[in-house]
Design a protein around this motif. Sequence first.
Motif, PDB file in Angstrom:
ATOM      1  N   ARG A  46       0.869  -1.184   0.000  1.00  0.00           N
ATOM      2  CA  ARG A  46       0.000   0.000   0.000  1.00  0.00           C
ATOM      3  C   ARG A  46       0.897   1.223   0.000  1.00  0.00           C
ATOM      4  O   ARG A  46       1.246   1.737   1.063  1.00  0.00           O
ATOM      5  CB  ARG A  46      -0.906  -0.054   1.233  1.00  0.00           C
ATOM      6  CG  ARG A  46      -2.104   0.826   1.122  1.00  0.00           C
ATOM      7  CD  ARG A  46      -3.071   0.616   2.247  1.00  0.00           C
ATOM      8  NE  ARG A  46      -4.026   1.703   2.230  1.00  0.00           N
ATOM      9  CZ  ARG A  46      -4.916   1.935   3.154  1.00  0.00           C
ATOM     10  NH1 ARG A  46      -5.006   1.151   4.205  1.00  0.00           N
ATOM     11  NH2 ARG A  46      -5.748   2.957   3.052  1.00  0.00           N
ATOM     12  N   VAL A  80      -7.128   0.797  -7.268  1.00  0.00           N
ATOM     13  CA  VAL A  80      -7.561   1.963  -6.493  1.00  0.00           C
ATOM     14  C   VAL A  80      -9.006   1.723  -6.050  1.00  0.00           C
ATOM     15  O   VAL A  80      -9.840   1.292  -6.862  1.00  0.00           O
ATOM     16  CB  VAL A  80      -7.490   3.254  -7.341  1.00  0.00           C
ATOM     17  CG1 VAL A  80      -8.051   4.443  -6.572  1.00  0.00           C
ATOM     18  CG2 VAL A  80      -6.046   3.533  -7.775  1.00  0.00           C
ATOM     19  N   ILE A 108      -4.910   2.409  -2.143  1.00  0.00           N
ATOM     20  CA  ILE A 108      -4.101   2.249  -3.356  1.00  0.00           C
ATOM     21  C   ILE A 108      -3.229   1.027  -3.140  1.00  0.00           C
ATOM     22  O   ILE A 108      -2.509   0.956  -2.134  1.00  0.00           O
ATOM     23  CB  ILE A 108      -3.203   3.472  -3.611  1.00  0.00           C
ATOM     24  CG1 ILE A 108      -4.045   4.735  -3.751  1.00  0.00           C
ATOM     25  CG2 ILE A 108      -2.362   3.262  -4.869  1.00  0.00           C
ATOM     26  CD1 ILE A 108      -3.208   6.000  -3.884  1.00  0.00           C
ATOM     27  N   GLN A 161      -7.737   6.715   1.250  1.00  0.00           N
ATOM     28  CA  GLN A 161      -8.372   5.745   0.347  1.00  0.00           C
ATOM     29  C   GLN A 161      -7.403   4.574   0.130  1.00  0.00           C
ATOM     30  O   GLN A 161      -6.292   4.586   0.665  1.00  0.00           O
ATOM     31  CB  GLN A 161      -8.722   6.421  -0.984  1.00  0.00           C
ATOM     32  CG  GLN A 161      -9.516   7.695  -0.847  1.00  0.00           C
ATOM     33  CD  GLN A 161     -10.900   7.488  -0.251  1.00  0.00           C
ATOM     34  OE1 GLN A 161     -11.425   6.373  -0.221  1.00  0.00           O
ATOM     35  NE2 GLN A 161     -11.505   8.548   0.246  1.00  0.00           N
ATOM     36  N   ASP A 204     -10.203   1.740 -10.526  1.00  0.00           N
ATOM     37  CA  ASP A 204      -9.105   1.220 -11.358  1.00  0.00           C
ATOM     38  C   ASP A 204      -8.580  -0.108 -10.850  1.00  0.00           C
ATOM     39  O   ASP A 204      -8.360  -0.264  -9.636  1.00  0.00           O
ATOM     40  CB  ASP A 204      -7.920   2.204 -11.349  1.00  0.00           C
ATOM     41  CG  ASP A 204      -8.198   3.465 -12.147  1.00  0.00           C
ATOM     42  OD1 ASP A 204      -8.635   3.344 -13.294  1.00  0.00           O
ATOM     43  OD2 ASP A 204      -7.982   4.560 -11.596  1.00  0.00           O
ATOM     44  N   LEU A 247      -5.490  10.865  -2.901  1.00  0.00           N
ATOM     45  CA  LEU A 247      -6.123   9.647  -2.379  1.00  0.00           C
ATOM     46  C   LEU A 247      -5.437   9.174  -1.094  1.00  0.00           C
ATOM     47  O   LEU A 247      -6.103   8.747  -0.151  1.00  0.00           O
ATOM     48  CB  LEU A 247      -6.076   8.535  -3.434  1.00  0.00           C
ATOM     49  CG  LEU A 247      -6.871   8.810  -4.713  1.00  0.00           C
ATOM     50  CD1 LEU A 247      -6.774   7.624  -5.662  1.00  0.00           C
ATOM     51  CD2 LEU A 247      -8.327   9.100  -4.389  1.00  0.00           C
ATOM     52  N   MET A 282      -3.171  10.561  -7.011  1.00  0.00           N
ATOM     53  CA  MET A 282      -2.772   9.492  -6.078  1.00  0.00           C
ATOM     54  C   MET A 282      -2.425  10.090  -4.712  1.00  0.00           C
ATOM     55  O   MET A 282      -2.775   9.537  -3.674  1.00  0.00           O
ATOM     56  CB  MET A 282      -1.546   8.731  -6.615  1.00  0.00           C
ATOM     57  CG  MET A 282      -1.809   7.915  -7.842  1.00  0.00           C
ATOM     58  SD  MET A 282      -2.919   6.547  -7.506  1.00  0.00           S
ATOM     59  CE  MET A 282      -3.691   6.395  -9.109  1.00  0.00           C
TER      60      MET A 282
END
Length: 201
Positions: free
Chosen positions: A8, A64, A50, A48, A76, A43, A40
Amino acid sequence: MVDVQISRPSTQPGLSAVAQVLDDVFGMVAPATMFRVGFMNDLVRSDQLILLAGSAEEPLGALVALRGRNHIEMPDMVVAAEHQGGGIGRRLFEAMTRWAVDEGFREIRWSVSPSNVNGVAAYLAYGARIVGWIDNAYGVASDPFYTGTTDRFRGEWRADERPPIVETKLVHHEDHAQLRSLLLSGWQITRRQGDLYAVVR
Ligand SMILES: CC(C)(COP(=O)(O)OP(=O)(O)OC[C@H]1O[C@@H](n2cnc3c(N)ncnc32)[C@H](O)[C@@H]1OP(=O)(O)O)[C@@H](O)C(=O)NCCC(=O)NCCS
């Protein structure tokens, strides 16, 4: 299952690798990737999800996922072309479902082109369903990745068991008119069998 590291990332090299692998698969140009790296960072700052498969030096895939009010939305998910079909997508998807449940969510949703038959087959193989249809989702005339309209299937994964199936139809994966009609009437696609989808209610 394939042995690949899933991490992550929260710093620039990892986030750039995520943006790069996403834009390589979708054939985007460098300025788009720069904008994506900025996104990104937004995020990460808003906590969030990733995920990076592989490493910042050798990114193999990325995912994502965003927290909504009642569900997680997955904008994504990609695996680098030369590594597709080797189980990396499954690892990413399962890492996302674990995160979602840990965060208290029971449902994950996303959009996928009806022309992306291998992508759809992968989601179905992971236990997800196609539960809806969106006409002209992007509001533009062509889809540069699949060359055509931007109609989209709505994909859905649920932590909870689903009600029993009462009826199944087999529909060719290219018969978008019938798939559209069934999905808009509440039917759902559960699996792919060769050129056919099992569509259930
Ligand atoms: C879609 C994508 C993320 C899947 O990741 P992947 O690592 O290639 O896929 P996996 O190896 O984890 O899984 C593929 C699964 O689909 C199944 N599958 C593939 N083709 C199939 C077919 N014709 N019929 C039935 N199942 C099929 C495989 O059997 C496998 O299931 P299994 O794990 O039960 O064996 C990846 O292929 C990709 O990036 N594609 C291009 C970009 C894209 O389409 N992204 C999604 C846009 S929404």
